[in-house]
Design a protein around this motif. Structure first.
Motif, PDB file in Angstrom:
ATOM      1  N   SER A  19       0.808  -1.219   0.000  1.00  0.00           N
ATOM      2  CA  SER A  19       0.000   0.000   0.000  1.00  0.00           C
ATOM      3  C   SER A  19       0.845   1.275   0.000  1.00  0.00           C
ATOM      4  CB  SER A  19      -0.932   0.004   1.215  1.00  0.00           C
ATOM      5  OG  SER A  19      -0.185   0.001   2.420  1.00  0.00           O
ATOM      6  N   LEU A  20       2.170   1.143   0.031  1.00  0.00           N
ATOM      7  CA  LEU A  20       3.041   2.317   0.069  1.00  0.00           C
ATOM      8  C   LEU A  20       3.246   2.905  -1.321  1.00  0.00           C
ATOM      9  CD1 LEU A  20       5.818   1.036   2.529  1.00  0.00           C
ATOM     10  CD2 LEU A  20       3.898   2.555   3.052  1.00  0.00           C
ATOM     11  N   THR A  21       3.595   4.175  -1.366  1.00  0.00           N
ATOM     12  CA  THR A  21       3.952   4.809  -2.627  1.00  0.00           C
ATOM     13  C   THR A  21       5.283   4.228  -3.104  1.00  0.00           C
ATOM     14  OG1 THR A  21       5.201   6.572  -1.540  1.00  0.00           O
ATOM     15  CG2 THR A  21       2.837   6.951  -1.888  1.00  0.00           C
ATOM     16  N   PRO A  22       5.614   4.377  -4.398  1.00  0.00           N
ATOM     17  CA  PRO A  22       6.878   3.818  -4.902  1.00  0.00           C
ATOM     18  C   PRO A  22       8.103   4.288  -4.124  1.00  0.00           C
ATOM     19  CG  PRO A  22       5.461   4.406  -6.734  1.00  0.00           C
ATOM     20  CD  PRO A  22       4.776   4.898  -5.492  1.00  0.00           C
ATOM     21  N   SER A  23       8.160   5.570  -3.763  1.00  0.00           N
ATOM     22  CA  SER A  23       9.320   6.069  -3.025  1.00  0.00           C
ATOM     23  C   SER A  23       9.360   5.504  -1.610  1.00  0.00           C
ATOM     24  CB  SER A  23       9.319   7.600  -2.992  1.00  0.00           C
ATOM     25  OG  SER A  23       8.106   8.089  -2.450  1.00  0.00           O
ATOM     26  N   ALA A  24       8.202   5.436  -0.965  1.00  0.00           N
ATOM     27  CA  ALA A  24       8.148   4.861   0.382  1.00  0.00           C
ATOM     28  C   ALA A  24       8.458   3.372   0.336  1.00  0.00           C
ATOM     29  CB  ALA A  24       6.775   5.093   0.998  1.00  0.00           C
ATOM     30  N   ARG A  25       8.030   2.708  -0.737  1.00  0.00           N
ATOM     31  CA  ARG A  25       8.312   1.278  -0.875  1.00  0.00           C
ATOM     32  C   ARG A  25       9.811   1.030  -0.996  1.00  0.00           C
ATOM     33  NH1 ARG A  25       5.094  -0.317  -5.431  1.00  0.00           N
ATOM     34  NH2 ARG A  25       3.384   0.210  -4.033  1.00  0.00           N
ATOM     35  N   ALA A  26      10.524   1.938  -1.659  1.00  0.00           N
ATOM     36  CA  ALA A  26      11.974   1.789  -1.780  1.00  0.00           C
ATOM     37  C   ALA A  26      12.647   1.840  -0.415  1.00  0.00           C
ATOM     38  CB  ALA A  26      12.526   2.890  -2.691  1.00  0.00           C
ATOM     39  N   ILE A  27      12.159   2.712   0.448  1.00  0.00           N
ATOM     40  CA  ILE A  27      12.719   2.808   1.807  1.00  0.00           C
ATOM     41  C   ILE A  27      12.379   1.552   2.603  1.00  0.00           C
ATOM     42  CG2 ILE A  27      12.636   4.108   3.965  1.00  0.00           C
ATOM     43  CD1 ILE A  27      11.917   6.571   2.164  1.00  0.00           C
TER      44      ILE A  27
END
Length: 292
Positions: A19-27
């Protein structure tokens, strides 16, 4: 989601990953892949490594249930002290793995899934679901694909202790039954992603008709979780040879077993008599087959 600890950090990160955004998913993937590095990094250093802004890092930490990046680092450090980071990524199965490695890796993955699920299965949340089923007029369990097998297992277990219920794996039948749901009915929906339309729509319909709804899902931020009155989060890491639904099946079954035992305890006089009666019927049938 609130209050991740060193014990449930792994499960918490994996649960919200879809459910995270792509940038948050990278973190989040950095947290899973190299937690020790993240624990050592300042927010400026992590910003450089991840290619994201410091604001995104703070938002990601909050999305994972922490007040900010400092609290996330502390949790990662505590997990490191417990040995948790060593099992964040237990080793993916590869096409050339010998069967001895397959046994070890599958066992490790399923053990981790059970541990991660237990870490975030709060007794009060489970208790609310157990009470709903104990008081239910009727229980319907819904799932498709691999989750349908879990739904069938739960319906069979509840039937053994005298609870009226049915497992649905077909969306048309499920929608038909959901449209006729009443207050006092309980619908339990099993879905790894929580976004399967064949599961989400019957739950929406049953809820609108007044039924109590329960979600068993890996994703506490999913559409299904948003619709359900009660949410129990399962865990399971997807790999090339273990798609999400299969990876989470063992943890879904753990939740089902916990619900079953809780309901059986709460209705002991009825459930004990029902178990003895059903066991007796099966034993008599088995005895006749042997004699014939």
């Amino acid at each position: 989601m609130s209050g991740p600890t060193a014990a449930n950090l792994v499960a918490s990160v994996r649960a919200v990953l879809p459910s995270l955004t792509p940038s948050a998913r990278a973190i989040a993937r950095l947290i899973l892949d190299d937690p020790a590095m993240v624990a050592r990094s300042t927010i400026t250093e992590l910003s450089v490594v991840s290619g994201t802004s410091q604001a995104t890092i703070v938002r990601t930490a909050r999305a994972l249930g922490f007040s900010g990046y400092s609290e996330l680092r502390l949790a990662l450090a505590a997990a490191s002290a417990r040995g948790e980071p060593d099992r964040l990524v237990p080793g993916d199965l590869a096409p050339g793995d010998p069967l001895a490695d397959v046994i070890a890796k599958v066992t490790r993955a399923e053990s981790d899934a059970l541990a991660d699920t237990a870490a975030q299965l709060a007794p009060e949340m489970l208790g609310a679901v157990v009470q709903a089923l104990t008081d239910a007029r009727r229980v319907n369990v819904l799932g498709v694909g691999a989750s349908g097998l879990v739904a069938a297992d739960m319906a069979q277990k509840l039937m053994r202790i005298g609870l009226a219920g049915h497992a649905f794996t077909d969306v048309h039948l499920a929608l038909t039954a959901a449209a006729l749901a009443q207050p006092g009915d309980v619908w339990v929906a099993v879905s790894c992603t929580g976004e399967t339309a064949d599961v989400v729509e019957p739950v929406r319909t049953a809820g609108e008709a007044g039924a109590t709804t329960v979600a068993i899902t890996n994703n506490p931020r999913s559409s299904l979780a948003g619709l359900a009155d009660h949410v129990l989060v399962s865990a399971g890491r997807e790999t090339a040879f273990r798609p999400g639904a299969l990876a989470s099946r063992i943890s879904q079954l753990l939740i089902v077993d916990c619900i079953f035992v809780g309901v059986a305890q709460g209705t002991f006089a009825i459930s004990d008599a029902a178990l003895k009666a059903t066991k007796g019927a099966l034993d008599r049938y088995g005895g006749r087959r042997i004699r014939s």
